[in-house]
Design a protein around this motif. Structure first.
Motif, PDB file in Angstrom:
ATOM      1  N   VAL A 232       0.842  -1.200   0.000  1.00  0.00           N
ATOM      2  CA  VAL A 232       0.000   0.000   0.000  1.00  0.00           C
ATOM      3  C   VAL A 232       0.876   1.249   0.000  1.00  0.00           C
ATOM      4  N   ASP A 233       1.889   1.264   0.839  1.00  0.00           N
ATOM      5  CA  ASP A 233       2.787   2.418   0.913  1.00  0.00           C
ATOM      6  C   ASP A 233       3.483   2.660  -0.430  1.00  0.00           C
ATOM      7  N   GLU A 234       3.977   1.603  -1.042  1.00  0.00           N
ATOM      8  CA  GLU A 234       4.653   1.727  -2.335  1.00  0.00           C
ATOM      9  C   GLU A 234       3.678   2.224  -3.406  1.00  0.00           C
TER      10      GLU A 234
ATOM     11  N   ALA B 278      -9.896   2.773   3.423  1.00  0.00           N
ATOM     12  CA  ALA B 278     -10.768   2.913   2.266  1.00  0.00           C
ATOM     13  C   ALA B 278      -9.955   3.296   1.041  1.00  0.00           C
ATOM     14  N   LEU B 279     -10.492   2.961  -0.115  1.00  0.00           N
ATOM     15  CA  LEU B 279      -9.883   3.427  -1.357  1.00  0.00           C
ATOM     16  C   LEU B 279     -10.274   4.883  -1.566  1.00  0.00           C
ATOM     17  N   THR B 280      -9.332   5.656  -2.031  1.00  0.00           N
ATOM     18  CA  THR B 280      -9.602   7.029  -2.408  1.00  0.00           C
ATOM     19  C   THR B 280     -10.199   7.015  -3.814  1.00  0.00           C
ATOM     20  N   PRO B 281     -10.657   8.155  -4.302  1.00  0.00           N
ATOM     21  CA  PRO B 281     -11.091   8.195  -5.700  1.00  0.00           C
ATOM     22  C   PRO B 281      -9.981   7.728  -6.657  1.00  0.00           C
ATOM     23  N   MET B 282      -8.720   8.037  -6.356  1.00  0.00           N
ATOM     24  CA  MET B 282      -7.607   7.566  -7.191  1.00  0.00           C
ATOM     25  C   MET B 282      -7.502   6.050  -7.134  1.00  0.00           C
ATOM     26  N   GLY B 283      -7.648   5.471  -5.956  1.00  0.00           N
ATOM     27  CA  GLY B 283      -7.600   4.015  -5.832  1.00  0.00           C
ATOM     28  C   GLY B 283      -8.716   3.344  -6.614  1.00  0.00           C
ATOM     29  N   GLN B 284      -9.915   3.910  -6.532  1.00  0.00           N
ATOM     30  CA  GLN B 284     -11.048   3.373  -7.285  1.00  0.00           C
ATOM     31  C   GLN B 284     -10.798   3.506  -8.786  1.00  0.00           C
ATOM     32  N   ARG B 285     -10.205   4.623  -9.188  1.00  0.00           N
ATOM     33  CA  ARG B 285      -9.920   4.845 -10.610  1.00  0.00           C
ATOM     34  C   ARG B 285      -8.884   3.856 -11.129  1.00  0.00           C
ATOM     35  N   VAL B 286      -7.792   3.671 -10.379  1.00  0.00           N
ATOM     36  CA  VAL B 286      -6.737   2.733 -10.784  1.00  0.00           C
ATOM     37  C   VAL B 286      -7.309   1.324 -10.904  1.00  0.00           C
TER      38      VAL B 286
ATOM     39  N   LYS C 135       0.161   9.726  -8.431  1.00  0.00           N
ATOM     40  CA  LYS C 135       0.100  11.182  -8.258  1.00  0.00           C
ATOM     41  C   LYS C 135      -0.673  11.561  -7.005  1.00  0.00           C
ATOM     42  N   GLU C 136      -1.611  10.707  -6.614  1.00  0.00           N
ATOM     43  CA  GLU C 136      -2.385  10.874  -5.384  1.00  0.00           C
ATOM     44  C   GLU C 136      -2.490   9.501  -4.731  1.00  0.00           C
ATOM     45  N   PRO C 137      -2.630   9.439  -3.410  1.00  0.00           N
ATOM     46  CA  PRO C 137      -2.735   8.131  -2.746  1.00  0.00           C
ATOM     47  C   PRO C 137      -3.954   7.334  -3.215  1.00  0.00           C
ATOM     48  N   ALA C 138      -3.825   6.015  -3.225  1.00  0.00           N
ATOM     49  CA  ALA C 138      -4.906   5.103  -3.599  1.00  0.00           C
ATOM     50  C   ALA C 138      -5.686   4.625  -2.383  1.00  0.00           C
ATOM     51  N   VAL C 139      -5.041   4.667  -1.228  1.00  0.00           N
ATOM     52  CA  VAL C 139      -5.625   4.133   0.005  1.00  0.00           C
ATOM     53  C   VAL C 139      -5.445   5.162   1.103  1.00  0.00           C
ATOM     54  N   GLU C 140      -6.503   5.329   1.896  1.00  0.00           N
ATOM     55  CA  GLU C 140      -6.402   6.196   3.071  1.00  0.00           C
ATOM     56  C   GLU C 140      -6.803   5.397   4.293  1.00  0.00           C
ATOM     57  N   THR C 141      -6.128   5.677   5.389  1.00  0.00           N
ATOM     58  CA  THR C 141      -6.416   4.964   6.624  1.00  0.00           C
ATOM     59  C   THR C 141      -6.835   5.967   7.688  1.00  0.00           C
ATOM     60  N   ALA C 142      -7.681   5.505   8.594  1.00  0.00           N
ATOM     61  CA  ALA C 142      -8.086   6.297   9.752  1.00  0.00           C
ATOM     62  C   ALA C 142      -7.578   5.565  10.977  1.00  0.00           C
TER      63      ALA C 142
END
Length: 130
Positions: A67-69, A92-100, A75-82
């Motif tokens: 995930v870190d790699e 959760a997946l970010t919009p970039m993660g969902q797009r990828v 260009k933007e993170p794919a995963v965000e953590t709380a």
């Protein structure tokens, strides 16, 4: 010299199947590949890196490093953590993660559709008892 594969006795024939191994390389870095895509799908399903790693049979550390790699490669993170705590936390997946994820699986589907006849012919060349 490699050993011969074991002979399968009394087992149903194995049906050959095609597996795509699409990778996006940035120099020597494997920015996007099948393992990271599977991990994104598992995170999307489980909302947790820990649960995603367990579902894929990998260590939490390995999943976190992937995930870190991936986040550093895009260009933007794919995963965000709380962070955990009384509210729980989660991933959760970010919009970039969902797009990828959508682009990767879409490319696979389009490639398979475009090559369907050749894929059938290629699979037909494989011995089912290999």
């Amino acid at each position: 010299m490699p050993a011969d594969p074991p002979i399968r006795k009394n087992a149903a024939p194995v049906r050959p199947q095609l597996r795509w191994r699409l990778r996006v390389m940035c120099g020597e870095l494997n920015a996007i590949g099948p393992g990271k895509i599977e991990l994104l799908e598992a995170i999307q399903a489980h909302h947790s890196i820990t649960a995603a790693a367990k579902a894929l049979g990998m260590s939490y550390r390995r999943a976190w490093l992937l995930v870190d790699e991936l986040n550093r490669s895009l260009k933007e993170p794919a995963v965000e953590t709380a962070a955990g705590g009384s509210g729980g936390g989660g991933t959760a997946l970010t919009p970039m993660g969902q797009r990828v994820l959508a682009l990767y699986r879409g490319i696979e589907a389009q490639a398979e559709a475009a090559c369907r006849d050749d894929i059938k012919r290629l699979l037909a060349t494989v011995a089912r008892e290999a």
